[in-house]
Scaffold this active site. Structure first.
Site, PDB file in Angstrom:
ATOM      1  N   ASP A  58      -2.331  -0.963   6.042  1.00 10.02           N
ATOM      2  CA  ASP A  58      -2.779  -0.414   7.151  1.00 10.02           C
ATOM      3  C   ASP A  58      -4.183  -0.203   7.463  1.00 10.02           C
ATOM      4  O   ASP A  58      -4.634   0.034   8.593  1.00 10.02           O
ATOM      5  CB  ASP A  58      -1.960   0.853   7.592  1.00 10.02           C
ATOM      6  N   ASP A  76      -7.506  -3.550   3.214  1.00  5.40           N
ATOM      7  CA  ASP A  76      -6.279  -4.086   2.918  1.00  5.40           C
ATOM      8  C   ASP A  76      -6.425  -5.657   3.668  1.00  5.40           C
ATOM      9  O   ASP A  76      -5.832  -6.652   3.488  1.00  5.40           O
ATOM     10  CB  ASP A  76      -4.952  -3.581   3.509  1.00  5.40           C
ATOM     11  N   ASP A 116       0.823  -1.178  -0.044  1.00  6.89           N
ATOM     12  CA  ASP A 116      -0.136   0.096  -0.035  1.00  6.89           C
ATOM     13  C   ASP A 116       0.950   1.294   0.097  1.00  6.89           C
ATOM     14  O   ASP A 116       2.113   1.351   0.411  1.00  6.89           O
ATOM     15  CB  ASP A 116      -0.773  -0.218   1.101  1.00  6.89           C
TER      16      ASP A 116
END
Length: 894
Positions: free
Chosen positions: A630, A634, A326
Site C-alpha cells: 500500500d 512498494d 506487506d
C-alpha cells in the site's frame, strides 16, 4: 548529499555551505540552475499510433498480412479486404481492452507537496516547493507534508508518519542526533523524507536532496527502471504461436510444391490454395476470445472487490506460486490496539480491534468491571490523562485524532468506560525522544493533585522506586519481575508502554523533567499491537491448501514481523525461525540471496531495493510471484512482480498505478478469491482453445486433401475467415462463462512453463479435426459441383463446419465427463444464447444477397441442412464414445 543522516548538524551545514539562517535569494537561484527544480521528471509514454500498431507484432498476424499482400497481387480484392479487415479488428480489440497507460510515476508525483516554508534572506517565507534547493532551511509543522529530504536541525515533539516509504506502522519520533551510517530508511530519526506527513510537533531542517535525489525520487527512478515480465500465459501463447506459424509455413510450402510439381496446377491457383491453407490454419478468433475472456473475468473479479487494471493479470493470478505481502495495512489493520494489560494484580486480555471501543477486558477469560479493579483504574487513569490523542465517532467509523499508540490507549479507556475529561490538566512534560515519556500534572474531580506518567518501560523503571501491589498497597519495586513480563510482551510482537504516578501538593503548578526523577510508583504495563486481520488468517490458510506460499516483506521491526507471521500462520508457531533483515539481504551474494528467498518467509526492515531483490530471486527460481502493498515504497516491486496487488482504500495512488490488481476492500481474502477466479479463467481458456483449434485443423485438412487429391477447393479464404470469426466470438466465448471445476483450490499451481496443450489435448484436437474435416469433404463431394454448382457446394461445406462446431461445443464443456445428460446440456444458458446467435448469423450468410456476393455463397435447400445436422450429430456421438473409453481406461488404471 550522501549519509546526511549519519553526520552531525554542523557537518551537514558545512558540507552544504549554508547556515541555520538559510540561503540568500541570489544563492538559491544559482543553486536552482545547478540542481534543477524540486520535482520528478515527466514519464515518457508511447503515442496512440505506436500503442495501436504494437498489436500487429505477432507471428500469426504476419502470416495473415502476407496473405493480404498475395491475394491482392493475384487480384482477389475481396479476399484481401476481408483478411485485412479481420487483422484490424483483432488489433482494435487488443488496443481497446489494454486499459490505461502506465501511470505509476504520475501517482508518485501527486504525493509531492506544492508549497514550503523556507528561510530566505534571514526571514521565513512561503515559496513553491519546486524552487527548494540543497542548503535551504525549511520549517515543518503538524499537518505539513515534507517538501524535500531534510536533515533535522531543531525539533520540538516532532513526529512524522513515513509508512508509505518504510512500512513502519506508527509515526517516527525525530531527533537531531546522527544515526548509524548503515541504518535503513526506517531507522534514520535525524531525517525527514519528501512526501512524508508531519503528525505532531514542529521542527526545522536543512534540505539535503531535491527531485530525483530524494528518497521518493530514488523510488521513482527505481520504478521507471523496473523490467516487467511477460505473464505465464503470454509466454505459453508466444511459444504456441511460433510453433504453429512454422508448421503453417512449412505445410503451405509443401502444398504449393505438390500442386505445381506433382499435379501440374497453375502457380497462381496453387498459390491461392496455399493462402487458403494458411488462413485456415491461423486461429484468427483466438486473440479476441482470449482478450474478451479476460475482460469477462475482470468483471467477475470486480464483483468480488478485485479491480483489474491489466487484463492478462486475471489469468496470471491463477498460476501464482508465491504471494509476497506487506504487513502494515495489508495483513494487519494499521490501527494500533491494546492487546494486553499487566499489573501486579493480574494479566488481562483485551478483546476488540482498532479504534472502535468495542470489546472488553478479561481476567482468566471473564470480563472485569473497572469499579472492582483498583489496579486497572490507576493504570487507565495514567494512560488516558497523560495523553494528547482522542478517538471520534464519524458516522459508522471511529477516527483517530493524534498518534496511533495514544489512540490505542484512549480506546482501552473507553472499553472500560473511563472518561479522562473530568481531570484538570495543569502542566505537562511533552514526549521527547531523549527521555521517551510524557507526564501530566492534573487535578482529579475530588480535588487531589497527581502526576501521571506514561512512557518506555526501561525509562520508567529507572525512575520508579515502588510499585502498586496486588493488595492495592505500595511496595518496593521488583524490577526483575517486571522485566520478565515486559520481555514476554515484546517477544509476542507488542510495543510495551508503562504507567506510573506520584501524588502532588495542592499548590504545585509547574512540572519539569527533573520532577520525575524520584517518588514514582509503577502501576503496570500495556502491550500494543497492530492486529492481524482475522479474515487474512483464513485466506493464508486457504492459499497454503492451494499450494501457494505466503511471505511477509515489511519495513517493520523483525520481532514484530515474526510475531505477526506466527499469529497469521505464515510460519508455524513452533518452528525455530528468524526474520531476515534488509541488512542480511544486502550482504548476501546471489546464491545466498536465492537460498534466503526460498527458505525464509519473514523479511523485516526491508528497503524497496531489498523487496525487488527478493521478488527477482523468486522469479529466477521459477516462481510466479504476486506482491501486495500500500505504500509508495512498494511501487517498484509491484511493477516487477508477475501480479502487483495494491490496497484500494489505504493504498497510495503510486501503488495503485503500479499494480495490476487493486483490492477495493483492502481485504487479503479477496486475493484468495481472485486466485480462484484466475484458475477458473485459465481452465475456460483451455476449453476455448480445445474448441477453436479443431475448426482450424479441419479447414486445413480440407485444403490439403483437395490439393493432394486434385479436386476443387471446397472453401475460399473469405469463407474460412467467416467460420473462424463467428464461431470464436459466439460459441468459443460462451465457454468463458463456465463455472469453476470442483476442488479448484485444492490443486497445486500449474507449471508456468507447461505447454497449453498436453498430450490428451493434442489427441482430442487431432480426432475432432479428422471428424469435422472428413465430414466437410464428404458433404462437398456428395453435393456434386457439376449438378448444384460450386457456390452451393461450398456453402454446404461451410455450413457443415459451423453445425459440427455447434455440436462439438457441448462436447467441449466437459473434458472427459459425459455431456449428454440433460442437466449438462442445459447447464450453460450463455451457450444456448451463443448457438442462437450463430444460427441467425449463418442464415444471413447463406440467404442474404449481399453476403452471397461478398463471400461467394448461395441459398441452400432444406435437405442440405439435414445433411449438415447428421454430420454434426455424428461428431457429437463419436466424441462422447471417445470420452467414455477414456473414463473406462482411467477407472481400470485406478
Amino acid at each position: 548529499m550522501e549519509n546526511a543522516h549519519a553526520r552531525s548538524v554542523e557537518e551537514v551545514l558545512d558540507e552544504l555551505a549554508t547556515s541555520r539562517e538559510g540561503l540568500s535569494s541570489q544563492e538559491a537561484v544559482r543553486r536552482l540552475d545547478d540542481a534543477g527544480p524540486n520535482k520528478l521528471p515527466d514519464a515518457q509514454r508511447d503515442n496512440v499510433l505506436k500503442r495501436f500498431f504494437k498489436h500487429f507484432n505477432d507471428v500469426l498476424i504476419y502470416i495473415l498480412l502476407v496473405a493480404v499482400v498475395v491475394t491482392a497481387l493475384l487480384g482477389h480484392w475481396v479476399d484481401s479486404g476481408v483478411i485485412l479487415g479481420v487483422v484490424v479488428i483483432i488489433a482494435l480489440v487488443g488496443f481497446i481492452q489494454e486499459g490505461k497507460a502506465e501511470a505509476a510515476l504520475e501517482g508518485i508525483r501527486a504525493m509531492l507537496t506544492l508549497e514550503a516554508q523556507a528561510r530566505r534572506d534571514g526571514r521565513w517565507e512561503a515559496i513553491p516547493a519546486e524552487d527548494l534547493v540543497p542548503g535551504d532551511v525549511v520549517r515543518l509543522r503538524s499537518g505539513d507534508r515534507v517538501p524535500a529530504d531534510v536533515r533535522i536541525i531543531e525539533r520540538t515533539n516532532l513526529s512524522i508518519e513515513e509508512s508509505a516509504l518504510t512500512g513502519e506502522s506508527q509515526p517516527v519520533k525525530k531527533s537531531t542526533e546522527p544515526a548509524e551510517e548503515d541504518a535503513g530508511v526506517g531507522d534514520r530519526p535525524s531525517m525527514a523524507f519528501s512526501s512524508s506527513l508531519v503528525t505532531s510537533g514542529r521542527g526545522v531542517g536543512v534540505v539535503t536532496g531535491t527531485g530525483v535525489n530524494t528518497e521518493i525520487g530514488r523510488i521513482s527512478t527505481l520504478t521507471s527502471e523496473v523490467e516487467t515480465l511477460a505473464t505465464p500465459l503470454t509466454r505459453a501463447m508466444n511459444r504456441f504461436g511460433k510453433q504453429l506459424s512454422v508448421a503453417i509455413v512449412v505445410l503451405a510450402g509443401v502444398v504449393f510444391g505438390i500442386g505445381v510439381l506433382v499435379h501440374g496446377d497453375p502457380a497462381a491457383e496453387t498459390l491461392l490454395a496455399s493462402i487458403s491453407l494458411a488462413v485456415a490454419a491461423v486461429p484468427e478468433g483466438l486473440p479476441a476470445v482470449v482478450t474478451i475472456t479476460f475482460a469477462i473475468g475482470a468483471q467477475r473479479m470486480a464483483r468480488r472487490n478485485a479491480i483489474t487494471r491489466r487484463l492478462d493479470a486475471v489469468e496470471t493470478l491463477g498460476s501464482i506460486t508465491v504471494i509476497c505481502s506487506d504487513k502494515t495495512g495489508t495483513l494487519t489493520k494499521n490501527e494500533m490496539t491494546a492487546r494486553a494489560v499487566v499489573t501486579r494484580a493480574g494479566a488481562y486480555d483485551v478483546t476488540g480491534m482498532g479504534y472502535a471501543p468495542d470489546g472488553d477486558i478479561r481476567l482468566d477469560e471473564q470480563p472485569v468491571d473497572l469499579g472492582d479493579r483498583a489496579d486497572l483504574q490507576a493504570l487507565v487513569e495514567a494512560m488516558s490523562v497523560a495523553n494528547d490523542a482522542d478517538i471520534i465517532q464519524d458516522q459508522d467509523q471511529w477516527v483517530l485524532n493524534g498518534e496511533p499508540t495514544e489512540g490505542a490507549l484512549q480506546t482501552l479507556a473507553r472499553k472500560l468506560g473511563y472518561d479522562p475529561s473530568d481531570h484538570d490538566r495543569r502542566a505537562e512534560v511533552p514526549f521527547e525522544s531523549e527521555h521517551k515519556l510524557m507526564a501530566t500534572l492534573a487535578r482529579r474531580p475530588d480535588g487531589d493533585a497527581v502526576v501521571l506518567v506514561k512512557g518506555a518501560p526501561d525509562n520508567l523503571l529507572d525512575r520508579c522506586a515502588t510499585e502498586l501491589g496486588a493488595d492495592g498497597q505500595e511496595h518496593d519495586l521488583d524490577r526483575g519481575w517486571w522485566e520478565e513480563r515486559i520481555g514476554e510482551l515484546t517477544a509476542g510482537g507488542s510495543r510495551v508502554l508503562a504507567a506510573a504516578r506520584r501524588p502532588a501538593s495542592p499548590d504545585e503548578a509547574d512540572l519539569a523533567l527533573g520532577d520525575l526523577d524520584q517518588g514514582l510508583q509503577l502501576l503496570g504495563v500495556v502491550g500494543i499491537v497492530d492486529p492481524p486481520r482475522p479474515e487474512a488468517i483464513e485466506a493464508i490458510a486457504a492459499c497454503r491448501t492451494a499450494g501457494i506460499t505466503v511471505k511477509m516483506i515489511t519495513g517493520d521491526h523483525p520481532d514484530t514481523a515474526l510475531a505477526i507471521a506466527r499469529e497469521m500462520g505464515i510460519v508455524d508457531p513452533d518452528d525455530d525461525v528468524r526474520a531476515v533483515t534488509g541488512r542480511d539481504l544486502a550482504k548476501a551474494d546471489d546464491a545466498e540471496l536465492a537460498d534466503l528467498a526460498r527458505t525464509h518467509h519473514v523479511f523485516a526492515r526491508t528497503s524497496p531495493e531489498n523487496k525487488l531483490q527478493l521478488v527477482s530471486a523468486l522469479q529466477a527460481d521459477g516462481d510466479v510471484v504476486a506482491m501486495t502493498g500500500d505504500g509508495v515504497n512498494d511501487a517498484p516491486t509491484l511493477k516487477r512482480a508477475d501480479v502487483g496487488v495494491a490496497m484500494g482504500i489505504k493504498g497510495t495512488e503510486a501503488t495503485k498505478e503500479a499494480a495490476e490488481i487493486v483490492l477495493a476492500d483492502d481485504n487479503f481474502v479477496t486475493i484468495e478469491r481472485a486466485v480462484e477466479e484466475g484458475r477458473t479463467i485459465y481452465d475456460n481458456l483451455r476449453k476455448s482453445i480445445l474448441f477453436i483449434l479443431p475448426t482450424n485443423g479441419a479447414q486445413a485438412l480440407v485444403i490439403v486433401t483437395a490439393v493432394l487429391l486434385g479436386f476443387t477447393l471446397p472453401l475460399t479464404p473469405t469463407q474460412i475467415l467467416w467460420v473462424n470469426m463467428v464461431t470464436a466470438v459466439t460459441l468459443a466465448l460462451s465457454l468463458a462463462f463456465e463455472d469453476a471445476e470442483p476442488g479448484i483450490m485444492r490443486r497445486r499451481p500449474r507449471d508456468p512453463d507447461a505447454s497449453i496443450l498436453d498430450g490428451y489435448f493434442a489427441w482430442r484436437i487431432s480426432l475432432v479435426t479428422v471428424l469435422i474435416g472428413g465430414g466437410t469433404i464428404g458433404v462437398f463431394l456428395l453435393a456434386d459441383v457439376d449438378v448444384v454448382g460450386l457456390d452451393v457446394a461450398r456453402t454446404v461445406a461451410v455450413s457443415t463446419l459451423v453445425v459440427a462446431q455447434i455440436f462439438y461445443l457441448f462436447n467441449s464443456r466437459f473434458l472427459t465427463a459425459a455431456s449428454y445428460h440433460p442437466s449438462r446440456l442445459l447447464g450453460n444458458r450463455i451457450a444456448w444464447i451463443a448457438v442462437g446467435a450463430l444460427v441467425v448469423l449463418q442464415l444471413v450468410f447463406v440467404y442474404a444477397p449481399f453476403m452471397n456476393t461478398l463471400f461467394g455463397t448461395a441459398p441452400l435447400q432444406l435437405h442440405h441442412w439435414g445433411i449438415t445436422l447428421l454430420v454434426g450429430l455424428g461428431v457429437f456421438v463419436l466424441v462422447e464414445i471417445e470420452k467414455a473409453v477414456v473414463r473406462a481406461r482411467s477407472l481400470i488404471k485406478s
